[in-house]
Design a protein around this motif. Structure first.
Motif, PDB file in Angstrom:
ATOM      1  N   ARG A   1      12.207 -56.177 -22.550  1.00  0.00           N
ATOM      2  CA  ARG A   1      11.282 -56.536 -21.485  1.00  0.00           C
ATOM      3  C   ARG A   1      10.283 -55.413 -21.291  1.00  0.00           C
TER       4      ARG A   1
ATOM      5  N   GLU B   1      14.317 -52.538 -11.672  1.00  0.00           N
ATOM      6  CA  GLU B   1      15.746 -52.846 -11.780  1.00  0.00           C
ATOM      7  C   GLU B   1      15.938 -53.986 -12.773  1.00  0.00           C
ATOM      8  N   LEU B   2      16.938 -53.847 -13.627  1.00  0.00           N
ATOM      9  CA  LEU B   2      17.220 -54.863 -14.624  1.00  0.00           C
ATOM     10  C   LEU B   2      18.687 -55.258 -14.498  1.00  0.00           C
ATOM     11  N   GLU B   3      18.916 -56.566 -14.421  1.00  0.00           N
ATOM     12  CA  GLU B   3      20.265 -57.071 -14.210  1.00  0.00           C
ATOM     13  C   GLU B   3      20.940 -57.410 -15.543  1.00  0.00           C
TER      14      GLU B   3
ATOM     15  N   ILE C   1      23.638 -52.943 -13.078  1.00  0.00           N
ATOM     16  CA  ILE C   1      22.204 -52.934 -12.801  1.00  0.00           C
ATOM     17  C   ILE C   1      21.598 -51.619 -13.279  1.00  0.00           C
TER      18      ILE C   1
ATOM     19  N   PRO D   1      16.850 -60.569 -19.400  1.00  0.00           N
ATOM     20  CA  PRO D   1      17.539 -60.258 -18.147  1.00  0.00           C
ATOM     21  C   PRO D   1      16.543 -60.241 -16.979  1.00  0.00           C
ATOM     22  N   ALA D   2      17.025 -60.606 -15.801  1.00  0.00           N
ATOM     23  CA  ALA D   2      16.178 -60.646 -14.608  1.00  0.00           C
ATOM     24  C   ALA D   2      15.737 -59.226 -14.225  1.00  0.00           C
ATOM     25  N   MET D   3      14.504 -59.124 -13.736  1.00  0.00           N
ATOM     26  CA  MET D   3      13.942 -57.818 -13.425  1.00  0.00           C
ATOM     27  C   MET D   3      13.260 -57.826 -12.057  1.00  0.00           C
ATOM     28  N   ASP D   4      13.428 -56.726 -11.322  1.00  0.00           N
ATOM     29  CA  ASP D   4      12.727 -56.517 -10.053  1.00  0.00           C
ATOM     30  C   ASP D   4      11.850 -55.270 -10.203  1.00  0.00           C
ATOM     31  N   VAL D   5      10.669 -55.319  -9.640  1.00  0.00           N
ATOM     32  CA  VAL D   5       9.805 -54.134  -9.654  1.00  0.00           C
ATOM     33  C   VAL D   5       9.295 -53.884  -8.242  1.00  0.00           C
ATOM     34  N   ARG D   6       9.448 -52.660  -7.801  1.00  0.00           N
ATOM     35  CA  ARG D   6       8.982 -52.266  -6.465  1.00  0.00           C
ATOM     36  C   ARG D   6       8.129 -51.014  -6.559  1.00  0.00           C
ATOM     37  N   GLU D   7       7.259 -50.895  -5.583  1.00  0.00           N
ATOM     38  CA  GLU D   7       6.392 -49.712  -5.559  1.00  0.00           C
ATOM     39  C   GLU D   7       6.318 -49.174  -4.142  1.00  0.00           C
ATOM     40  N   ASP D   8       6.517 -47.874  -3.983  1.00  0.00           N
ATOM     41  CA  ASP D   8       6.264 -47.266  -2.675  1.00  0.00           C
ATOM     42  C   ASP D   8       5.304 -46.083  -2.876  1.00  0.00           C
TER      43      ASP D   8
ATOM     44  N   ILE E   1       6.723 -54.093 -18.971  1.00  0.00           N
ATOM     45  CA  ILE E   1       5.796 -54.323 -17.861  1.00  0.00           C
ATOM     46  C   ILE E   1       4.703 -53.274 -17.895  1.00  0.00           C
TER      47      ILE E   1
END
Lengths: 122, 151
Positions: free
Chosen positions: B109, B60-62, B130, B46-53, B111
């Motif tokens: 998945r 996020e995993l779709e 999501i 599944p598609a994944m987004d990773v963000r950092e603040d 990371i």
């Protein structure tokens, strides 16, 4: 609802980029079930239109402001769109749809006149 | 597959053909591997987004149409692994299939996280297909502003 949305979406001057969602279609009893994957789309983001024998499925993603630094981006932010030609035997008034966890499930029924009928012999 | 000694001087036509053959073998084996699994049950990611603040890392995993119990999220040192299984929902009325584009079965998945996180404060939500995992940063990894007093 359908007419307004159709005009809005087809009358766009500039082309919009869409993602093509994955779809499963299978027979279910006398009708069909269409399963469309629309992750990121809530109930209010789905536009389902039936026009000229075509079933138009549009899913608008909820646009959320996401801050921070992007480390990985695989999710396409575009909205979803998919169009299917419906068999004329399908009764348009029977179309029903539900969405749960980003999975849109559309139920299509054949019109009464086209359903298989058992004929009894007297 | 054969190994061919690299020889820039030899411009022999047959050597070139040999190379093409070995390339074809490579493609054939890749295709055979892809065709061996039944449709819809191949390995999928599944598609994944990773963000950092400043405060957290958000992943996020779709994956549409799952149940929240079917996700398995684990954190081992600095590696986050999200796995799960999506099952096809078919009833006894389900008949012939006309389109099979969706993927079913197991996925996983992983990371490596960019900074230290507080493992006790990790939270996850599953909404509209999501999965969002929020990993608050450990205190020592947060950026700090140091006041410099002038005396």
């Amino acid at each position: 609802m359908s007419k307004e949305i159709t005009q809005q979406t087809t009358g766009q001057a500039r082309p919009i980029e869409y993602t093509t969602p994955a779809v499963d279609i299978h027979q279910d009893g006398d009708g069909y079930v269409v399963e469309v994957e629309l992750p990121g789309v809530s109930k209010s983001g789905v536009d389902l239109t039936f026009e000229d024998g075509k079933l138009i499925i549009i899913g608008h993603r909820e646009q959320k402001e996401k801050g921070g630094r992007v480390l990985l981006q695989e999710i396409r932010p575009a909205d979803y769109r998919r169009v299917f030609d419906l068999d004329p035997t399908i009764d348009p008034s029977s179309i029903q749809a539900t969405i749960e966890q980003g999975l849109l499930r559309i139920r299509l029924q054949k019109a009464e006149a086209h359903k298989p009928r058992k004929i009894s012999i007297n | 597959m054969k190994l061919i000694r690299y020889n820039p001087v030899a411009k022999d036509l047959w050597t070139t053909f040999d190379r093409l053959n070995s390339l074809r073998d490579l493609f054939d084996s890749a295709l055979a591997l892809a065709a061996s699994a039944p449709l819809g049950y191949r390995e999928w990611f599944p598609a994944m987004d990773v963000r950092e603040d400043d405060h957290a890392v958000t992943v996020e995993l779709e994956v549409a149409g799952m149940k929240k119990e079917d996700f398995d999220i684990s954190l081992e040192r600095d590696v986050l692994t999200i796995s799960g299984e999506r099952k096809a929902e078919r009833s006894e009325n389900t008949g012939e299939s006309f389109r099979n584009e969706r993927f079913f079965g197991k996925f996983s998945r992983s990371i490596t996280l960019p900074t230290a996180v507080d493992a006790t404060k990790v939270t996850a939500t599953y909404n509209d297909g999501i999965l969002t995992v929020t990993l608050p940063k450990a205190e020592e990894a947060k950026p700090k502003k140091i006041e410099v007093g002038v005396s």
